[in-house]
Design a protein around this motif. Sequence first.
Motif, mmCIF file in Angstrom:
data_model
loop_
_atom_site.group_PDB
_atom_site.id
_atom_site.type_symbol
_atom_site.label_atom_id
_atom_site.label_comp_id
_atom_site.label_asym_id
_atom_site.label_seq_id
_atom_site.Cartn_x
_atom_site.Cartn_y
_atom_site.Cartn_z
ATOM 1 N N LEU A 80 10.890 0.633 -1.272
ATOM 2 C CA LEU A 80 9.577 1.123 -1.711
ATOM 3 C C LEU A 80 9.528 1.323 -3.219
ATOM 4 O O LEU A 80 10.558 1.329 -3.894
ATOM 5 N N GLY A 81 8.301 1.466 -3.730
ATOM 6 C CA GLY A 81 8.081 1.716 -5.147
ATOM 7 C C GLY A 81 7.585 3.136 -5.332
ATOM 8 O O GLY A 81 6.826 3.648 -4.511
ATOM 9 N N SER A 82 8.012 3.763 -6.452
ATOM 10 C CA SER A 82 7.648 5.166 -6.635
ATOM 11 C C SER A 82 7.622 5.518 -8.113
ATOM 12 O O SER A 82 8.048 4.729 -8.963
ATOM 13 N N PHE A 114 4.237 7.296 -4.239
ATOM 14 C CA PHE A 114 5.032 6.144 -3.834
ATOM 15 C C PHE A 114 4.278 5.353 -2.788
ATOM 16 O O PHE A 114 3.312 5.846 -2.206
ATOM 17 N N GLY A 115 4.709 4.110 -2.616
ATOM 18 C CA GLY A 115 4.033 3.249 -1.646
ATOM 19 C C GLY A 115 5.061 2.346 -0.993
ATOM 20 O O GLY A 115 5.995 1.891 -1.649
ATOM 21 N N MET A 116 4.909 2.135 0.303
ATOM 22 C CA MET A 116 5.883 1.259 0.984
ATOM 23 C C MET A 116 5.175 0.344 1.965
ATOM 24 O O MET A 116 4.072 0.628 2.428
ATOM 25 N N THR A 158 -5.121 -4.748 -2.917
ATOM 26 C CA THR A 158 -3.784 -5.344 -2.886
ATOM 27 C C THR A 158 -2.717 -4.308 -2.572
ATOM 28 O O THR A 158 -1.566 -4.651 -2.355
ATOM 29 N N HIS A 159 -3.086 -3.039 -2.614
ATOM 30 C CA HIS A 159 -2.159 -1.949 -2.289
ATOM 31 C C HIS A 159 -2.996 -0.738 -1.905
ATOM 32 O O HIS A 159 -4.230 -0.755 -2.037
ATOM 33 N N THR A 160 -2.345 0.309 -1.413
ATOM 34 C CA THR A 160 -3.086 1.515 -1.051
ATOM 35 C C THR A 160 -3.245 2.451 -2.250
ATOM 36 O O THR A 160 -3.910 3.479 -2.143
ATOM 37 N N SER A 161 -2.665 2.065 -3.408
ATOM 38 C CA SER A 161 -2.743 2.949 -4.582
ATOM 39 C C SER A 161 -4.178 3.281 -5.037
ATOM 40 O O SER A 161 -4.388 4.379 -5.566
ATOM 41 N N PRO A 162 -5.189 2.387 -4.869
ATOM 42 C CA PRO A 162 -6.541 2.808 -5.272
ATOM 43 C C PRO A 162 -7.000 4.088 -4.577
ATOM 44 O O PRO A 162 -7.846 4.812 -5.105
ATOM 45 N N TYR A 203 -3.998 -6.491 1.245
ATOM 46 C CA TYR A 203 -4.167 -7.952 1.275
ATOM 47 C C TYR A 203 -3.590 -8.610 0.028
ATOM 48 O O TYR A 203 -3.753 -8.107 -1.079
ATOM 49 N N ARG A 204 -2.908 -9.732 0.228
ATOM 50 C CA ARG A 204 -2.500 -10.551 -0.920
ATOM 51 C C ARG A 204 -2.481 -12.003 -0.485
ATOM 52 O O ARG A 204 -2.259 -12.301 0.694
ATOM 53 N N ALA A 205 -2.697 -12.900 -1.454
ATOM 54 C CA ALA A 205 -2.748 -14.331 -1.132
ATOM 55 C C ALA A 205 -1.323 -14.882 -1.010
ATOM 56 O O ALA A 205 -0.833 -15.583 -1.885
ATOM 57 N N HIS A 248 0.308 -3.980 5.887
ATOM 58 C CA HIS A 248 0.004 -2.549 5.806
ATOM 59 C C HIS A 248 0.918 -1.868 4.795
ATOM 60 O O HIS A 248 2.071 -2.243 4.643
ATOM 61 N N GLN A 249 0.355 -0.870 4.136
ATOM 62 C CA GLN A 249 1.168 -0.022 3.273
ATOM 63 C C GLN A 249 0.924 1.429 3.649
ATOM 64 O O GLN A 249 -0.078 1.765 4.294
ATOM 65 N N CYS A 250 1.845 2.278 3.231
ATOM 66 C CA CYS A 250 1.585 3.712 3.312
ATOM 67 C C CYS A 250 1.873 4.297 1.937
ATOM 68 O O CYS A 250 2.964 4.154 1.398
ATOM 69 N N GLU A 251 0.852 4.904 1.358
ATOM 70 C CA GLU A 251 0.935 5.516 0.038
ATOM 71 C C GLU A 251 1.195 7.011 0.214
ATOM 72 O O GLU A 251 0.828 7.596 1.233
ATOM 73 N N ALA A 252 1.792 7.621 -0.785
ATOM 74 C CA ALA A 252 1.879 9.088 -0.781
ATOM 75 C C ALA A 252 1.537 9.583 -2.178
ATOM 76 O O ALA A 252 1.866 8.933 -3.175
HETATM 77 N N1 PHE Z 1 1.391 0.086 -5.232
HETATM 78 C C1 PHE Z 1 2.759 -0.349 -5.434
HETATM 79 C C2 PHE Z 1 2.934 -1.718 -4.768
HETATM 80 O O1 PHE Z 1 2.128 -2.134 -4.002
HETATM 81 C C3 PHE Z 1 3.748 0.638 -4.862
HETATM 82 C C4 PHE Z 1 3.717 1.960 -5.592
HETATM 83 C C5 PHE Z 1 2.916 2.983 -5.147
HETATM 84 C C6 PHE Z 1 4.527 2.186 -6.704
HETATM 85 C C7 PHE Z 1 2.884 4.201 -5.817
HETATM 86 C C8 PHE Z 1 4.515 3.383 -7.361
HETATM 87 C C9 PHE Z 1 3.692 4.387 -6.906
HETATM 88 O O2 PHE Z 1 3.925 -2.400 -5.007
#
Ligand code: PHE
Length: 357
Positions: free
Chosen positions: A285-287, A310-312, A174-178, A200-202, A213-217
């Motif tokens: 974005l979230g961070s 962070f992820g955007m 659901t995000h690139t955080s994994p 992916y999300r429903a 698409h997301q980009c994580e850092a």
């Molecule tokens: N994974 C979060 C999201 O999809 C974004 C995020 C990434 C927030 C990393 C904090 C740190 O919304």
Amino acid sequence: MVDDIDTLRSQFLAGVDAAADLGALDAVRVQVLGKSGALTQLLKQLGATPPEQRRARGAALNSLKDDIAAALETRREGLERAAIATRLLSERMDISLPPPEAPAGLIHPISRTLEEMAAIFGAMGFSVGEGPDIETDWHNFSALNIPAHHPARDDHDTFYLPGIEGGPARVLRTHTSPVQVRTMLGQAPPIRVIVPGRTYRADHDATHSPMFHQCEALVLDRDITLGHLKGCIIDFLRAFFGIATLPVRFRASYFPFTEPSMEVDIGWNRKTGDIGAGGDWLEILGSGMVHPNVLANAGIDPREWQGFAFGMGVERVTMLKYGMPDLRPFFDSDIRWLRHYGFSALSPVMLHEGFGA
Ligand code: PHE
């Protein structure tokens, strides 16, 4: 008798001279040396020649045969050389001319944005990491401090897959955080990585697509602080949008895998859609600082290492940058849309030129 040999020789040589290409030359060869060729006939008749003349005539015919072979070979080489010269002339290209009008392929805006992200973060010393689209429930949720039944899972409704042969439950990530977790499990800190990829999300409407698409850092070291997080994100956003004075606001928020957490807004004009001025704020974005539980889950000692993540959303920042009103055409494969928004393959991403909209 020797006359006919001389006649044949001069006829043949004239034919060879006149042959304008390899095909014509071969026709001349067949006329003389083929099954019913002139020379073949004379050789066949040799047996009927009176014995006292046979030897001389045989020698004359054989010497004619040698001459013919030599003349054919010389002409063949000449014709081949001429053919190559003609080809070189006709295929010569003037590399100073503009490219031809043929329909050129275009780079999809998502690919362009991902390349720009890699260029900007690359210049800051980040490398690019990857993880699978089909993720385990553990990497996508639990390791990120989102246990089963945690309400944060509600925001991440996704596509669930059964585990293989009793293996762990799987989801489309659901995000690139994994990939934060996978990176920490795979390499020792210090870490400086970005992870661009599909998620992916429903969800499906004008601003949500089930695949996006997301980009994580992720940055981990001994003394990484919130100050580094802010500097890194501000620098990135200003470079990406090409606006040196872009207003950036950090707003306290909550993510289970960061503490403290911040949402990041950029300044824009809600009415005109212009980025960088206008007094309105837009979340982008979230961070946050990586939660100690996440570090521990990934085998890293939180008393020794700390950092930020962070992820955007890649579609979101692309839509904002180019003023695109709708997300769906990104994945419609409509060539008219791509012609309007696509990028020339002949103008690759180059950081030193800047890439403002
Ligand atoms: N994974 C979060 C999201 O999809 C974004 C995020 C990434 C927030 C990393 C904090 C740190 O919304």
